[in-house]
Design a protein around this motif. Structure first.
Motif, PDB file in Angstrom:
ATOM      1  N   ARG A   1      25.873  51.641  36.858  1.00  0.00           N
ATOM      2  CA  ARG A   1      24.783  50.644  36.597  1.00  0.00           C
ATOM      3  C   ARG A   1      25.204  49.445  35.845  1.00  0.00           C
ATOM      4  NH1 ARG A   1      21.644  55.503  35.421  1.00  0.00           N
ATOM      5  NH2 ARG A   1      21.841  54.979  33.171  1.00  0.00           N
ATOM      6  N   GLU A   2      26.046  49.732  34.739  1.00  0.00           N
ATOM      7  CA  GLU A   2      26.426  48.858  34.028  1.00  0.00           C
ATOM      8  C   GLU A   2      27.481  47.750  34.778  1.00  0.00           C
ATOM      9  OE1 GLU A   2      26.937  50.856  29.708  1.00  0.00           O
ATOM     10  OE2 GLU A   2      28.618  50.865  31.141  1.00  0.00           O
ATOM     11  N   LEU A   3      28.257  48.291  35.718  1.00  0.00           N
ATOM     12  CA  LEU A   3      29.124  47.498  36.566  1.00  0.00           C
ATOM     13  C   LEU A   3      28.234  46.531  37.413  1.00  0.00           C
ATOM     14  CD1 LEU A   3      31.795  50.107  37.727  1.00  0.00           C
ATOM     15  CD2 LEU A   3      32.171  47.978  36.203  1.00  0.00           C
ATOM     16  N   GLN A   4      27.036  47.022  38.226  1.00  0.00           N
ATOM     17  CA  GLN A   4      26.248  46.522  39.048  1.00  0.00           C
ATOM     18  C   GLN A   4      25.530  45.173  38.222  1.00  0.00           C
ATOM     19  OE1 GLN A   4      25.668  46.985  42.315  1.00  0.00           O
ATOM     20  NE2 GLN A   4      25.138  44.932  41.987  1.00  0.00           N
ATOM     21  N   GLY A   5      24.960  45.521  36.870  1.00  0.00           N
ATOM     22  CA  GLY A   5      24.346  44.487  36.118  1.00  0.00           C
ATOM     23  C   GLY A   5      25.447  43.269  35.828  1.00  0.00           C
ATOM     24  N   TYR A   6      26.809  43.720  35.561  1.00  0.00           N
ATOM     25  CA  TYR A   6      27.866  42.691  35.644  1.00  0.00           C
ATOM     26  C   TYR A   6      28.109  41.875  36.593  1.00  0.00           C
ATOM     27  CZ  TYR A   6      32.647  40.900  34.815  1.00  0.00           C
ATOM     28  OH  TYR A   6      33.759  40.018  34.755  1.00  0.00           O
ATOM     29  N   ILE A   7      28.034  42.792  37.627  1.00  0.00           N
ATOM     30  CA  ILE A   7      28.171  41.774  38.987  1.00  0.00           C
ATOM     31  C   ILE A   7      27.095  40.948  39.478  1.00  0.00           C
ATOM     32  CG2 ILE A   7      27.909  42.474  41.577  1.00  0.00           C
ATOM     33  CD1 ILE A   7      29.656  45.002  41.083  1.00  0.00           C
ATOM     34  N   ASN A   8      26.029  41.344  38.916  1.00  0.00           N
ATOM     35  CA  ASN A   8      24.733  40.357  39.201  1.00  0.00           C
ATOM     36  C   ASN A   8      24.742  39.242  38.583  1.00  0.00           C
ATOM     37  OD1 ASN A   8      23.616  42.466  40.986  1.00  0.00           O
ATOM     38  ND2 ASN A   8      22.370  43.123  39.529  1.00  0.00           N
ATOM     39  N   ARG A   9      25.201  39.462  37.136  1.00  0.00           N
ATOM     40  CA  ARG A   9      25.196  38.258  36.199  1.00  0.00           C
ATOM     41  C   ARG A   9      26.371  37.353  36.518  1.00  0.00           C
ATOM     42  NH1 ARG A   9      23.625  42.590  32.759  1.00  0.00           N
ATOM     43  NH2 ARG A   9      25.811  43.223  32.267  1.00  0.00           N
ATOM     44  N   GLU A  10      27.263  37.882  36.977  1.00  0.00           N
ATOM     45  CA  GLU A  10      28.480  36.913  37.496  1.00  0.00           C
ATOM     46  C   GLU A  10      28.381  36.254  39.033  1.00  0.00           C
ATOM     47  OE1 GLU A  10      31.800  36.298  35.743  1.00  0.00           O
ATOM     48  OE2 GLU A  10      30.281  37.072  33.986  1.00  0.00           O
ATOM     49  N   GLY A  11      27.329  36.793  39.482  1.00  0.00           N
ATOM     50  CA  GLY A  11      26.971  36.167  40.860  1.00  0.00           C
ATOM     51  C   GLY A  11      27.936  36.676  41.867  1.00  0.00           C
ATOM     52  N   LEU A  12      28.711  38.007  41.932  1.00  0.00           N
ATOM     53  CA  LEU A  12      29.562  38.255  42.785  1.00  0.00           C
ATOM     54  C   LEU A  12      29.081  38.813  44.088  1.00  0.00           C
ATOM     55  CD1 LEU A  12      32.080  39.965  40.267  1.00  0.00           C
ATOM     56  CD2 LEU A  12      32.327  37.716  40.993  1.00  0.00           C
ATOM     57  N   HIS A  13      29.321  38.610  45.175  1.00  0.00           N
ATOM     58  CA  HIS A  13      28.998  39.030  46.618  1.00  0.00           C
ATOM     59  C   HIS A  13      29.672  39.788  47.143  1.00  0.00           C
ATOM     60  CE1 HIS A  13      25.502  36.250  45.653  1.00  0.00           C
ATOM     61  NE2 HIS A  13      26.440  35.191  45.732  1.00  0.00           N
ATOM     62  N   GLY A  14      30.884  40.105  46.687  1.00  0.00           N
ATOM     63  CA  GLY A  14      31.981  40.879  47.410  1.00  0.00           C
ATOM     64  C   GLY A  14      33.489  40.622  46.763  1.00  0.00           C
ATOM     65  N   GLY A  15      34.409  41.373  47.213  1.00  0.00           N
ATOM     66  CA  GLY A  15      35.533  41.671  46.501  1.00  0.00           C
ATOM     67  C   GLY A  15      35.683  42.224  45.313  1.00  0.00           C
ATOM     68  N   ALA A  16      36.884  42.082  44.903  1.00  0.00           N
ATOM     69  CA  ALA A  16      37.115  42.633  43.548  1.00  0.00           C
ATOM     70  C   ALA A  16      36.093  42.301  42.407  1.00  0.00           C
ATOM     71  CB  ALA A  16      38.538  42.328  42.877  1.00  0.00           C
ATOM     72  N   VAL A  17      35.865  43.415  41.401  1.00  0.00           N
ATOM     73  CA  VAL A  17      34.819  43.243  40.446  1.00  0.00           C
ATOM     74  C   VAL A  17      35.540  42.412  39.254  1.00  0.00           C
ATOM     75  CG1 VAL A  17      33.365  44.434  38.814  1.00  0.00           C
ATOM     76  CG2 VAL A  17      33.675  45.457  41.066  1.00  0.00           C
ATOM     77  N   PHE A  18      36.784  42.818  39.012  1.00  0.00           N
ATOM     78  CA  PHE A  18      37.371  42.086  37.768  1.00  0.00           C
ATOM     79  C   PHE A  18      38.247  41.198  38.141  1.00  0.00           C
ATOM     80  CE2 PHE A  18      36.578  46.783  36.300  1.00  0.00           C
ATOM     81  CZ  PHE A  18      35.725  46.311  35.493  1.00  0.00           C
ATOM     82  N   ARG A  19      38.163  39.836  37.972  1.00  0.00           N
ATOM     83  CA  ARG A  19      38.978  38.837  38.491  1.00  0.00           C
ATOM     84  C   ARG A  19      39.443  37.803  37.646  1.00  0.00           C
ATOM     85  NH1 ARG A  19      35.109  37.016  43.599  1.00  0.00           N
ATOM     86  NH2 ARG A  19      34.345  38.958  44.213  1.00  0.00           N
ATOM     87  N   SER A  20      40.421  37.002  37.946  1.00  0.00           N
ATOM     88  CA  SER A  20      41.093  35.992  36.954  1.00  0.00           C
ATOM     89  C   SER A  20      40.118  34.874  36.995  1.00  0.00           C
ATOM     90  CB  SER A  20      42.320  35.562  37.524  1.00  0.00           C
ATOM     91  OG  SER A  20      42.362  35.403  38.533  1.00  0.00           O
ATOM     92  N   LEU A  21      40.699  33.831  36.313  1.00  0.00           N
ATOM     93  CA  LEU A  21      39.884  32.575  36.394  1.00  0.00           C
ATOM     94  C   LEU A  21      40.074  31.867  37.792  1.00  0.00           C
ATOM     95  CD1 LEU A  21      40.843  31.100  32.696  1.00  0.00           C
ATOM     96  CD2 LEU A  21      38.752  32.140  33.531  1.00  0.00           C
ATOM     97  N   GLU A  22      41.023  32.161  38.348  1.00  0.00           N
ATOM     98  CA  GLU A  22      41.178  31.593  39.721  1.00  0.00           C
ATOM     99  C   GLU A  22      40.469  32.434  40.645  1.00  0.00           C
ATOM    100  OE1 GLU A  22      43.652  32.456  37.742  1.00  0.00           O
ATOM    101  OE2 GLU A  22      44.068  30.395  36.936  1.00  0.00           O
ATOM    102  N   GLY A  23      39.774  33.431  40.519  1.00  0.00           N
ATOM    103  CA  GLY A  23      38.886  34.008  41.454  1.00  0.00           C
ATOM    104  C   GLY A  23      39.651  35.199  42.084  1.00  0.00           C
ATOM    105  N   GLY A  24      40.984  35.732  41.812  1.00  0.00           N
ATOM    106  CA  GLY A  24      41.823  36.678  42.524  1.00  0.00           C
ATOM    107  C   GLY A  24      41.676  37.674  41.361  1.00  0.00           C
ATOM    108  N   PRO A  25      42.039  39.128  42.007  1.00  0.00           N
ATOM    109  CA  PRO A  25      42.322  40.075  41.094  1.00  0.00           C
ATOM    110  C   PRO A  25      42.918  39.882  39.838  1.00  0.00           C
ATOM    111  CG  PRO A  25      42.395  40.899  43.551  1.00  0.00           C
ATOM    112  CD  PRO A  25      42.649  39.331  43.313  1.00  0.00           C
TER     113      PRO A  25
END
Length: 270
Positions: free
Chosen positions: A179-203
């Motif tokens: 649930r905490e990860l899903q909340g983070y994903i929603n707040r970050e606006g992530l739609h797919g791919g790695a959850v934890f990303r660099s500033l450039e967008g990669g893992p």
């Protein structure tokens, strides 16, 4: 001094290793869990009880063939690695779990792990909090974090691959963490791919993950040798082993009570 290519494992060697663990402050439940695993290694060995560089890999294959879960296999291989290091054969350790060269790493306690989580929350570092919890709470290795994807969080499970997909394991995310990860994903606006990303967008790179954990560790006054991804993984393993030891003790107690009751009912002198 020339290294031996093989050793004859004896009960005395096992007792010596357990004694060294006791000297490092291991709990009685952890020591009992280690003892059972070491007994399993000893009983697995053929007549002569010889161990060598390939024994760890052979035993791992045997455990997998017996249907043990990946987490259980990992925990038992960790015991093997500790044993052969104690015997002076670090080169016999399994590569997947081999420690960095140098002094043995100090071990993170469960209380220190909770301090890390509390400090990350206090600092407002949600990403660091979730990484620490994923590594120490769910038992994911740092090299596996890129496989924690948005899709995997939705499913509540991660199908992990390593060794170029030759080996796989399934990791189920604890519901609170999911649930905490899903909340983070929603707040970050992530739609797919790695959850934890660099500033450039990669893992995120491992160095960045190490840095995040270290920052929290310094603020929480946790030894820098403990506040690492490797320290979190080892803490997770030790926690699992302690729980298994406690459960095994309860099973043994229940069985002894049952035998005592049966003795009263149908014993020879009853």
């Amino acid at each position: 001094m020339e290294r031996r290519e093989e050793e004859c494992l004896t009960p005395g060697m096992i007792d010596g290793y357990l004694g060294s663990l006791a000297g490092k402050g291991r709990s009685s439940s952890s020591l009992e869990s280690y003892r059972r695993v070491l007994k399993g290694i000893y009983e697995y060995l053929p007549e002569g009880k010889t161990i060598r560089e390939g024994t760890g890999a052979e035993w791992k294959s045997y455990l997998e063939g017996q249907g043990f879960s990946p987490v259980t296999v990992d925990c038992r291989i960790s015991v093997w690695n500790g044993l052969v290091q104690y015997l002076g054969h670090r080169e016999w350790q399994m590569d997947d779990f081999r420690r960095e060269k140098g002094e043995a790493q100090p071990e993170l306690s469960r209380a220190e792990y909770l301090k890390l989580l509390s400090m990350a929350k206090h600092m407002g570092k949600e990403k660091a909090y979730l990484i620490i919890k994923t590594l120490g709470g769910a038992g994911m290795r740092v090299q596996e974090l890129p496989q924690l994807t948005v899709e995997a969080v939705r499913r509540g499970m991660v199908e992990l691959e390593y060794h170029n997909a030759r080996q796989k394991r399934v990791l189920y995310l604890p519901e609170g963490l999911r649930r905490e990860l899903q909340g983070y994903i929603n707040r970050e606006g992530l739609h797919g791919g790695a959850v934890f990303r660099s500033l450039e967008g990669g893992p995120m790179a491992r160095s960045s993950i190490n840095y995040l954990v270290a920052i929290v560790g310094r603020e929480a006054h946790v030894d820098e040798g403990k506040a690492t991804p490797r320290g979190l993984w080892k803490m997770y393993q030790n926690t699992c082993m302690g729980i298994r030891a406690d459960v095994s003790a309860l099973i043994e107690q229940a069985y002894q009570r049952m035998m005592a009751e049966e003795q009263l009912a149908v014993g020879w002198d009853a």
